[in-house]
Write a protein that holds these residues in place. Structure first.
Motif, mmCIF file in Angstrom:
data_model
loop_
_atom_site.group_PDB
_atom_site.id
_atom_site.type_symbol
_atom_site.label_atom_id
_atom_site.label_comp_id
_atom_site.label_asym_id
_atom_site.label_seq_id
_atom_site.Cartn_x
_atom_site.Cartn_y
_atom_site.Cartn_z
ATOM 1 N N TYR A 64 42.400 129.368 -86.357
ATOM 2 C CA TYR A 64 43.141 130.628 -86.519
ATOM 3 C C TYR A 64 43.754 131.049 -85.184
ATOM 4 O O TYR A 64 44.905 131.486 -85.123
ATOM 5 N N ALA A 201 44.448 132.557 -104.946
ATOM 6 C CA ALA A 201 44.270 131.752 -103.728
ATOM 7 C C ALA A 201 42.793 131.639 -103.350
ATOM 8 O O ALA A 201 42.313 130.560 -102.991
ATOM 9 N N ILE A 205 40.720 128.114 -102.962
ATOM 10 C CA ILE A 205 40.093 127.730 -101.688
ATOM 11 C C ILE A 205 38.590 127.501 -101.900
ATOM 12 O O ILE A 205 38.043 126.491 -101.443
ATOM 13 N N LYS A 302 47.668 127.096 -100.007
ATOM 14 C CA LYS A 302 47.389 128.528 -100.163
ATOM 15 C C LYS A 302 47.414 129.267 -98.824
ATOM 16 O O LYS A 302 47.495 130.482 -98.790
ATOM 17 N N LEU A 303 47.247 128.528 -97.736
ATOM 18 C CA LEU A 303 47.277 129.160 -96.405
ATOM 19 C C LEU A 303 48.398 128.510 -95.584
ATOM 20 O O LEU A 303 48.160 127.908 -94.536
ATOM 21 N N SER A 305 50.798 129.610 -93.720
ATOM 22 C CA SER A 305 51.153 130.053 -92.365
ATOM 23 C C SER A 305 50.036 129.793 -91.363
ATOM 24 O O SER A 305 50.226 129.950 -90.163
ATOM 25 N N THR A 306 48.859 129.387 -91.855
ATOM 26 C CA THR A 306 47.729 129.143 -90.944
ATOM 27 C C THR A 306 47.034 127.800 -91.270
ATOM 28 O O THR A 306 45.912 127.788 -91.788
ATOM 29 N N LEU A 309 43.504 127.334 -89.840
ATOM 30 C CA LEU A 309 42.467 128.030 -90.605
ATOM 31 C C LEU A 309 42.141 127.242 -91.881
ATOM 32 O O LEU A 309 40.968 127.108 -92.253
ATOM 33 N N PHE A 313 38.357 125.528 -93.249
ATOM 34 C CA PHE A 313 37.605 125.647 -94.506
ATOM 35 C C PHE A 313 37.042 124.295 -94.937
ATOM 36 O O PHE A 313 35.917 124.213 -95.433
ATOM 37 N N ALA B 36 40.810 134.551 -93.509
ATOM 38 C CA ALA B 36 41.540 134.073 -94.686
ATOM 39 C C ALA B 36 41.966 135.241 -95.568
ATOM 40 O O ALA B 36 43.105 135.293 -96.040
ATOM 41 N N LYS B 38 42.517 138.246 -94.644
ATOM 42 C CA LYS B 38 43.590 138.936 -93.928
ATOM 43 C C LYS B 38 44.929 138.218 -94.134
ATOM 44 O O LYS B 38 45.954 138.849 -94.380
ATOM 45 N N GLU B 39 44.887 136.889 -94.054
ATOM 46 C CA GLU B 39 46.110 136.107 -94.223
ATOM 47 C C GLU B 39 46.640 136.198 -95.650
ATOM 48 O O GLU B 39 47.842 136.271 -95.871
ATOM 49 N N LEU B 40 45.727 136.165 -96.617
ATOM 50 C CA LEU B 40 46.144 136.162 -98.018
ATOM 51 C C LEU B 40 46.704 137.515 -98.447
ATOM 52 O O LEU B 40 47.473 137.590 -99.402
ATOM 53 N N LYS B 42 48.744 139.222 -96.667
ATOM 54 C CA LYS B 42 50.111 139.346 -96.124
ATOM 55 C C LYS B 42 51.156 138.987 -97.173
ATOM 56 O O LYS B 42 50.980 138.055 -97.927
#
Lengths: 365, 42
Positions: A64, A201, A205, A302-303, A305-306, A309, A313, B36, B38-40, B42
């Motif tokens: 992150y 999401a 995950i 599902k993530l 932009s990161t 991170l 997982f 996670a 927090k990101e989700l 957005k």
């Protein structure tokens, strides 16, 4: 065949090959040090547990941070940690304080985490939604694990390992160009569209982490009575590495859903009946290892932009999956086989549910 | 025949470091879940 060739030579695949080497070297250093551990039974039990926890669990946090501060090169930080750990372990005589005994292993584990995170960042961002890049990167680890163990067994001096660690630096710097190039796009991972859009999401995950957990647990719980000699251990690890790489390459070539579900289901008979038969067993292990890059691709979908991170997982799932082996072993064959069958079937159902349905397969091939 | 064989050593000798270790792992996992979430959002 053309599809396979296409997957192996796709755009920016070089990032995968560069990080294959970096990952290979990273695991050599870590397992060289782990094999050299000396101490009482508690130390020899607790030290690998600490190593596994610190190498795997913080990757989400480091990932992150790496997502938010892309200019910080986590790979180089990782190499510095590896070298520092080797030097402290071999050159500095630490005072006999209990905590300090664990220091080299703590440092090498954190170094490992930094390198993994950077590898995931580079390969996911540069891949334009494909899986071969990260699969090739991940595969390097299996080759490194067995090489590190062998180098330690053959008493190779630590400075050779130190030099090997330093050789990874130019590879990390070269791979960084791929990341910089990919980061020119606003959302480099936008083409990761493997997950079922109808599911939330969080649920996707959680289920993908469960698949990773099961694969990790089975990697250690699988009966492999045939594995008795050094060469057989080498074959086992090489097979795992090839399986991990093939999972991503075949997914790019023939579709992720097809590869994920077929490899999981087909692995079952090979895993159950391969206890004493090496060829049968390694086919099962190879097939089951294929889901590695697939689960990463699902979480990254599902993530987007990161990606760092997202990778974190999968590593948490890996740690949780193999941590039970530090506490108990199932020693009764039939019970073990029932557990393997149920878990494989559960994984198959989960993958069917969380992957996009056939008509919606990721068409970035 | 025991189906489950326990393999861990006498943890009472390392109860404090082992507790710190376990709590740290749980905290790290919770932090990752928090990031996670927090990101989700957005």
């Amino acid at each position: 065949m053309n599809k396979l060739k296409g997957a192996l030579t796709s755009k920016n695949i070089g990032a995968g090959y560069l990080y294959f080497y970096v990952h290979f070297i990273c695991e050599i250093v870590c397992f060289y040090m782990l094999e050299e551990l000396l101490g009482d039974s508690i130390f020899l039990w607790f030290c690998p547990l600490i190593y596994d926890a610190l190498a795997f669990v913080p990757q989400g946090i480091i990932g992150y941070i790496s997502d938010k501060f892309p200019k910080v090169n986590m790979g180089i930080i990782g190499i510095v940690f590896l070298c520092l750990a080797l030097i402290i372990d071999k050159l500095i005589i630490l005072p006999s304080i209990a905590f300090l005994k664990y220091l080299p292993i703590i440092i090498v584990a954190i170094g490992n985490a930094f390198i993994h995170v950077n590898g995931a960042e580079v390969t996911l961002r540069a891949s334009n939604g494909k899986l071969a890049h990260s699969a090739i990167f991940v595969a390097g680890g299996s080759f490194g694990v067995i090489s590190g163990k062998l180098l330690s067994t053959f008493n190779i001096p630590y400075y050779i390992i130190l030099i090997l660690a330093l050789t990874a630096i130019p590879f990390i710097l070269l791979a960084e160009f791929y990341r910089r190039d990919a980061d020119k796009n606003d959302l480099p991972c936008k083409n990761f569209n493997y997950a079922n859009p109808k599911l939330s999401a969080g649920l996707v995950i959680a289920l993908a982490v469960l698949v990773v957990f099961v694969r990790s647990y089975m990697g250690y719980a699988l009966p492999t009575s045939w594995n008795k000699t050094l060469i057989q251990s080498v074959i086992l690890y090489v097979t795992m590495g090839v399986g991990k790489a093939l999972g991503g390459i075949l997914s790019d070539a023939y579709g992720i859903r097809k590869v994920a579900t077929l490899s999981t289901l087909c692995s079952l008979p090979f895993l159950l009946f391969g206890d004493n038969l090496m060829i049968i067993s390694i086919i099962g292990i190879m097939l089951f290892s294929m889901t590695m890059a697939i689960t990463l691709g699902i979480i990254a979908s599902k993530l987007k932009s990161t990606p760092g991170l997202a990778f974190g997982f999968t590593t948490i799932g890996l740690f949780l999956g193999f941590s039970p082996i530090f506490f108990f072993k199932i020693s009764f064959g039939i019970v073990n086989n029932i557990i393997i069958s149920v878990l494989t079937f559960v994984c198959w159902i989960i993958l069917l549910k969380i992957l996009k349905s056939r008509g919606e397969d990721n068409e970035c091939n | 025949m025991n189906v489950i064989k326990f393999v861990y050593p006498d943890l009472s000798k390392i109860i404090i470091p082992f507790t710190i270790f376990t709590v740290s792992i749980l905290v790290m996992i919770l932090i990752v879940i928090f990031f996670a979430k927090k990101e989700l959002k957005k």
